[in-house]
Write an enzyme that holds these catalytic residues in place. Sequence first.
Site, mmCIF file in Angstrom:
data_model
loop_
_atom_site.group_PDB
_atom_site.id
_atom_site.type_symbol
_atom_site.label_atom_id
_atom_site.label_comp_id
_atom_site.label_asym_id
_atom_site.label_seq_id
_atom_site.Cartn_x
_atom_site.Cartn_y
_atom_site.Cartn_z
ATOM 1 N N THR A 73 4.274 -6.459 5.525
ATOM 2 C CA THR A 73 5.625 -7.031 5.391
ATOM 3 C C THR A 73 6.346 -6.186 4.347
ATOM 4 O OG1 THR A 73 4.715 -8.581 3.773
ATOM 5 C CG2 THR A 73 5.022 -9.401 6.005
ATOM 6 N N CYS A 250 2.028 -5.116 -4.177
ATOM 7 C CA CYS A 250 2.173 -6.578 -4.190
ATOM 8 C C CYS A 250 3.118 -7.107 -5.263
ATOM 9 C CB CYS A 250 0.802 -7.215 -4.331
ATOM 10 S SG CYS A 250 -0.315 -6.665 -3.038
ATOM 11 N N LYS A 253 6.837 -5.989 -4.963
ATOM 12 C CA LYS A 253 7.426 -6.503 -3.718
ATOM 13 C C LYS A 253 7.543 -8.039 -3.760
ATOM 14 C CE LYS A 253 4.548 -6.499 -0.034
ATOM 15 N NZ LYS A 253 4.257 -7.755 0.620
#
Length: 421
Positions: A73, A250, A253
């Site tokens: 994603t 991670c 984001k």
Amino acid sequence: MTGACFAEFGVFVTCVDKDEKKVKALKKGNVPFYEPGLDELVRKNVRNGRLNFSTKIKDAVESSLVIFIAVGTPPRGDGTADMRYVEEVASEIAREIRGYKVIVTKSTVPVGTGSRLREIVSRKLTERVDFDIVSNPEFLREGSAIEDFMRPNRVVVGTSSQQAVAILKDLYRPLYLIETPFVITNIETAELIKYASNSFLAVKISFINELSKLCENVGADVQTVAKAMGLDHRIGPKFLHAGPGYGGSCFPKDTRALLTIAGKHNTGLGIVQSAVDANEHQKKHMVEKIKKGMGSVKGKTLAMLGLSFKPNTNDMREAPSIFIIEQLLKEKASVRAFDPVAMDDAKKIFKDKIKYSDGVYECVKGADAVVVVTEWNEFRNLDLARIKKILRAPNFFDLRNIYAPEKMAALGFKYHSVGRS
Ligand code: UGA
């Protein structure tokens, strides 16, 4: 990763990817990224027939009761997560469903994705069959992903279906033996738990990074502050290591995505916003530290040790090394770099703007400064006397605080670290 670990639990797993080359390599047990122990785990489970790789969604859907969506994603320019791949995969799965299935999101997805997937799958079904949607977020860290999967702090299962809960619990049965807590909740809560956890850890890191600057200004030692804070069980010692700022695929984001979700729902998350700002600032502070420590970096050669965003991975996504190196290049420094595993990935980013070395001592030889950016174990026990001898100037910037300031001073280095005077 998840597939190999479930296979290790004794489950029959088929992992699907569109990329034929990747699937072919994986069938031979060649994992396309560096993760300690994963090659062996994949090979072992491919050999014993529990782990299979395919490019065909149809076969995998037909033969499985539970389908995990684990596609990326990636962040879009506006900070939201790009849900294209998740939605495409959900549509493809829906077209192949012929009987009851549990569809689980492992990818980190915005709150509300579960109900959106329910709509998509319902719309694309070609037969009237029953299915459930579950959010089962991932809490694995790169570099220690197998250990995190096998011994998690918790497993979160978000769904409105009791049947799906029972099936997921069965899948994770080996974790019951080690008394892993299970949090069973609704989909929205599960989706939010993932963002909340990552954002909180990012806040913790940004807190100690900001505090490290105060330590520098008042003559305190951030490591001792963090240690003493961490001894308070309510605070805990983890994620309180001051450094060059958090990176990876991670934290940067997910903090931005959480802020966007909060913005959409008119909710201010000022603390998360501050953590994001402090992280940007910390990277700049590292560049300032180097510039100030050397007077000027113009025309000087800097030896960067460690490029990946953390040790035990080749992942360069949002690595602090990228910002730091780019700024040093802007200041007309020459940069030489060495990383134990991320060299190929780094070459794609820096191209011929920097020089690449095959080892630590080659990298350091004749340089005007050493900069430790990533705390790989092999950098913790360097032959410091040798380093001192082969450097042109004894500047040592330890952005991960792996050495003791007194020892470095005694060896004759001009030693700079983070939050320690
Ligand atoms: C993180 C979370 O820790 C995992 O629980 C989560 O599953 C994962 O994101 C994800 O969402 O997939 P990861 O990004 O692999 O895992 O790495 P971390 O160990 O969390 O480190 C992230 C960054 O923070 C690194 O740049 C690291 O150097 C930095 N960090 C970490 C610090 O600067 N100080 C610390 O004390 C800890």
